[in-house]
Motif scaffolding. Structure first.
Motif, short mmCIF file in Angstrom:
data_model
loop_
_atom_site.label_atom_id
_atom_site.label_comp_id
_atom_site.label_asym_id
_atom_site.label_seq_id
_atom_site.Cartn_x
_atom_site.Cartn_y
_atom_site.Cartn_z
N ILE A 1 0.67 -1.20 0.00
CA ILE A 1 0.04 0.12 0.05
C ILE A 1 0.93 1.12 0.27
O ILE A 1 1.78 1.22 0.80
CB ILE A 1 -0.99 0.15 1.28
N LYS A 2 0.72 2.13 -1.15
CA LYS A 2 1.45 3.39 -1.05
C LYS A 2 0.59 4.50 -0.81
O LYS A 2 -0.64 4.38 -1.23
CB LYS A 2 1.90 3.57 -2.52
N ALA A 3 0.91 5.58 -0.10
CA ALA A 3 0.37 6.71 0.07
C ALA A 3 0.91 7.99 -0.68
O ALA A 3 2.04 8.26 -0.50
CB ALA A 3 0.25 7.25 1.77
N LYS A 4 0.15 8.46 -1.44
CA LYS A 4 0.54 9.69 -2.38
C LYS A 4 -0.12 10.96 -1.97
O LYS A 4 -1.37 10.74 -1.71
CB LYS A 4 0.41 9.37 -3.96
N SER A 5 0.47 12.08 -2.21
CA SER A 5 -0.28 13.44 -1.97
C SER A 5 0.42 14.44 -2.70
O SER A 5 1.77 14.32 -2.76
CB SER A 5 -0.33 13.57 -0.46
N ALA A 6 -0.38 15.45 -3.19
CA ALA A 6 0.36 16.53 -3.71
C ALA A 6 0.21 17.71 -2.43
O ALA A 6 -1.01 18.08 -2.22
CB ALA A 6 -0.54 17.12 -4.98
N ASP A 7 1.42 18.21 -2.17
CA ASP A 7 1.25 19.15 -1.18
C ASP A 7 1.06 20.34 -1.56
O ASP A 7 1.46 21.19 -2.36
CB ASP A 7 2.69 19.33 -0.17
N ILE A 8 -0.11 20.75 -0.80
CA ILE A 8 -0.76 22.17 -1.19
C ILE A 8 -0.65 23.29 0.23
O ILE A 8 -1.22 22.93 1.04
CB ILE A 8 -1.96 22.20 -1.77
N ASN B 1 13.24 20.49 0.17
CA ASN B 1 13.76 19.14 -0.51
C ASN B 1 12.50 18.74 -1.41
O ASN B 1 12.32 17.59 -1.58
CB ASN B 1 14.07 18.20 0.47
N GLU B 2 11.83 19.82 -2.09
CA GLU B 2 10.78 19.31 -3.00
C GLU B 2 11.19 19.90 -4.28
O GLU B 2 11.41 20.93 -4.34
CB GLU B 2 9.27 19.85 -2.54
N SER B 3 10.63 18.96 -5.27
CA SER B 3 10.95 19.66 -6.57
C SER B 3 10.09 20.53 -7.20
O SER B 3 10.30 21.43 -8.04
CB SER B 3 10.97 18.23 -7.74
N ARG B 4 8.67 20.52 -6.65
CA ARG B 4 7.74 21.36 -7.01
C ARG B 4 6.89 21.56 -5.85
O ARG B 4 6.42 20.86 -5.14
CB ARG B 4 6.82 20.83 -8.03
N ARG B 5 6.65 23.02 -5.74
CA ARG B 5 5.68 23.37 -4.63
C ARG B 5 4.44 24.02 -5.20
O ARG B 5 4.67 24.76 -6.36
CB ARG B 5 6.30 24.61 -3.51
N TYR B 6 3.34 23.85 -4.49
CA TYR B 6 2.02 24.43 -5.08
C TYR B 6 1.31 25.24 -3.93
O TYR B 6 1.23 24.86 -2.82
CB TYR B 6 1.04 23.47 -5.22
N ASN C 1 10.75 27.10 -8.20
CA ASN C 1 9.85 25.85 -8.66
C ASN C 1 8.47 25.97 -7.74
O ASN C 1 7.86 24.95 -7.21
CB ASN C 1 10.63 24.64 -8.35
N ILE C 2 7.99 27.22 -7.83
CA ILE C 2 6.56 27.59 -7.05
C ILE C 2 5.68 27.69 -8.38
O ILE C 2 5.79 28.61 -8.83
CB ILE C 2 6.68 28.55 -6.12
N THR C 3 4.42 26.79 -8.04
CA THR C 3 3.52 27.10 -9.14
C THR C 3 2.30 27.61 -7.95
O THR C 3 1.86 27.40 -7.15
CB THR C 3 2.86 26.06 -9.42
#
Length: 662
Positions: free
Chosen positions: A81-88, A181-186, A210-212
């Protein structure tokens, strides 16, 4: 095979074996007083299980239950089981310009509501909160605990930061420091854009780190003044400041790879923004874990323990040939005891009845419910059977079942009375409507219900209308009878009047026959009377008498004519109701009668005048002398307007002035 909870085996099996070991080794109480030979002679051979055998079965049942509690399973394999998330990160503008009321209730409150809605719509994402004005600070780090994040969001206001203004650069710096340590921040930015005319510096910083940025514009193009909590408006150099939505902030979103959406009062903008973020954001793997999958086996020992329990509690002989297993025999005994009222498969029929009622097959449902009600004498069964009959429009049969249905609760009794009222009302007669009113009132005494109250009022109105119709019918009958009586009376009056007219005509005809003789006599008398008319004074007296009589006769005739005219008017009114043909005929008859009556009146008046003149002449003869008579005749002959015609022409006589007439 393995056990999920082996501790049950360790802690429950040893005391269980010790307990049943004591029970199995213990002798019967009678063995202390009697020998085994005596006990064998006294014991009745019932061919049942012995006490030890039954205790052994109970011990085996206990062991099986302990195994079931231990959770026996078979390992099937492992699942990852894998837990994925887009940090916002939600960035909320709390500057004074957000107090403008061009959006209801104001910009800041609407922005907080949209942020809370975003939290609700994205339960599987890690979300944090940053508040900014002139300066920025981290309210909540990225977290799956959305309740805590929502609590912190609700408490934000413009007083959280003392230095006012809108500085987006400080907000971007806080995001860069808090998410490392994140490639992309939202970032989801909720702001009116501030007062800056361009955002080239912020765009360059966001691209570098790298901030959207996803912007949800809060405000309108028309703008509004900024109202402080004390009721005053913010002014600059004596003038009230008008703050508007800065549309240039769209460049910050578009040029950094995000989306700009202008906010509205509904939540459609938040849903659209979430779809855009999920489409563009790359979810990272936060955690992965392997979980073992098992096949449970606990129901096997539990089932075996139940079978052994039935055998241990039964008293079936071991030597007797048993054709039916003990479990089914015990079930048959339990369900067919003499005290039981329902059959073994009644629940199947009840289920069929429910299905039939759902599918609107009310006839079969009524049969099942009626059968079950007669066997079990259940109030609910009678009630359901009555409902099925009611649906078939068999209201009398439904009422019988409603009356048999008995319930303990007030609510169920109220429903039963209400349905009885509906059935009575459907039958429709006056007695049934009265019974419906009684049933509704009983239902309302037990429980107040709006629908039952409305039905009661409707039935009362229907009864009142029926009573009013009855009274109207009675009055109409009376009116018809009165009209018929009046018409009969009028017809009788008309018949009497016709008879009177006929009698009058017959009398007039008789008089007309007698008139020729009278004329001859009158002519003779006139010749004799003319000799004695001499005096002018007597002539004047006679004229006065004539005029009086004529006036009296004319008055009488006028009164008669008026009376007749009134009668004719009444007749005309009554005749208008008849057909037109009858009216025309009656009018013609009345005209003929009227013309005849006028002719007869004229003849009678002439006769009366002649008779009066004759009477006067007789009186004059008796009272006047010969000389006076000559003078009177001379005077009559000299007058041209007299109604008497001259009988003869005599020579004028010299008047003797000395002669006395008397």
């Amino acid at each position: 095979m393995s056990f999920l909870h082996p501790e049950f085996l360790y802690y429950m099996l040893p005391p269980l074996f010790i307990l049943f070991g004591l029970l199995l080794t213990q002798k019967e109480a009678q063995a202390a007083f009697f020998s085994e030979d005596v006990m064998d002679r006294l014991r009745v051979s019932a061919n049942t299980l012995t006490l030890k055998a039954r205790n052994a079965l109970f011990m085996l049942i206990g062991v099986l239950l302990v195994f079931a509690l231990a959770g026996p399973v078979i390992k099937e394999g492992k699942i990852e089981i894998k837990a994925k998330s887009a940090d916002i990160m939600i960035a909320l503008d709390i500057s004074d310009s957000m107090l403008a009321t061009d959006l209801y209730p104001n910009r800041l409150k609407l922005a907080k509501q949209k942020a809370l809605e975003f939290l609700r719509l994205a339960p599987n994402e890690r979300i944090g909160v940053i508040a900014f004005a002139k300066n920025s600070y981290l309210v909540s780090p990225l977290s799956f605990d959305h309740t805590a994040v929502a609590f912190l969001l609700k408490n934000l206001d413009t007083n959280s930061i003392t230095e006012q203004g809108t500085d987006l650069m400080s907000m971007l710096e806080v995001v860069d420091r808090s998410i490392k340590n994140e490639s992309r921040r939202y970032i989801l930015l909720l702001s009116d854009g501030g007062d800056e005319k361009e955002f080239s510096r912020e765009i360059a910083y966001a691209k570098k780190h790298n901030i959207t940025v996803f912007v949800l514009g809060i405000g309108t193009k028309k703008g509004a003044p900024i109202k402080l909590p004390n009721g005053e408006f913010i002014k600059q150099s004596g003038k009230i400041i008008l703050t508007k939505l800065n549309e240039k902030i769209a460049d910050l979103a578009i040029k950094t790879g995000g989306v700009y959406i202008e906010g509205v009062n509904s939540n459609s903008d938040v849903k659209a923004m979430l779809r855009e973020i999920e489409a563009k954001a790359k979810k990272k793997e936060l955690k992965s874990e392997e979980i073992e999958k098992y096949i449970p086996l606990f129901y096997y020992p539990v089932g075996l323990a139940l079978i052994l329990l039935l055998i241990a509690t039964s008293s079936i002989s071991k030597r007797e040939k048993v054709r039916v297993p003990s479990m089914f025999l015990l079930a048959f005994i339990l369900f067919n005891t003499p005290s039981a009222k329902a059959g073994f498969l009644d629940f199947v029929e009840l289920q069929d009845a429910k299905e039939a009622y759902k599918h609107k097959d009310y006839a079969t449902a009524a049969k099942y419910y009626d059968k079950y009600a007669k066997e079990s004498e259940s109030g609910a069964a009678y009630y359901n059977a009555a409902n099925a009959l009611y649906k078939q429009k068999k209201y009398k049969e439904a009422l019988k079942n409603y009356k048999k249905a008995t319930f303990g609760s007030r609510k169920a009794r109220a429903k039963n009375f209400a349905n009885m009222g509906n059935a009575h009302a459907r039958l429709g007669s006056e007695e049934e409507l009265k019974n419906a009113i009684k049933a509704y009132e009983e239902s309302l005494k037990l429980k107040e219900d709006k629908a039952v109250r409305e039905n009661l009022e409707a039935v009362k109105k229907a009864l009142q209308k029926r009573e009013q119709k009855k009274q109207q019918n009675k009055q109409n009958k009376k009116n018809k009878q009165n009209k018929q009586n009046k018409q009969n009376k009028e017809q009788n009056k008309d018949q009497k009047q016709n008879k009177d007219h006929k009698n009058q005509q017959s009398q007039q005809n008789k008089q007309q026959k007698q008139n020729p003789k009278d004329k001859k006599q009158q002519d003779q008398q006139n010749k004799q009377d003319q000799k004695h008319q001499q005096n002018k004074d007597n002539k004047e007296k006679n004229k006065e008498r004539k005029s009086q009589k004529q006036s009296e006769e004319e008055k009488k005739n006028q009164e008669k004519n008026q009376h007749k005219n009134e009668q004719q008017k009444q007749k005309d009114k009554e005749q208008q109701k008849k057909s037109k043909k009858d009216v025309k005929k009656e009018k013609e008859k009345l005209k003929e009668l009227h013309s005849k009556e006028t002719k007869q009146k004229q003849k009678q008046e002439k006769k009366n005048k002649q008779n009066a003149s004759m009477a006067q002449m007789k009186d004059m003869k008796e009272k006047m002398s010969d000389a006076e008579e000559k003078k009177w005749l001379k005077a009559l002959n000299s007058q041209q307007n007299s109604y008497l015609y001259r009988l003869n022409k005599e020579k004028p006589i010299k008047e003797d002035q000395n002669e006395k007439p008397w």
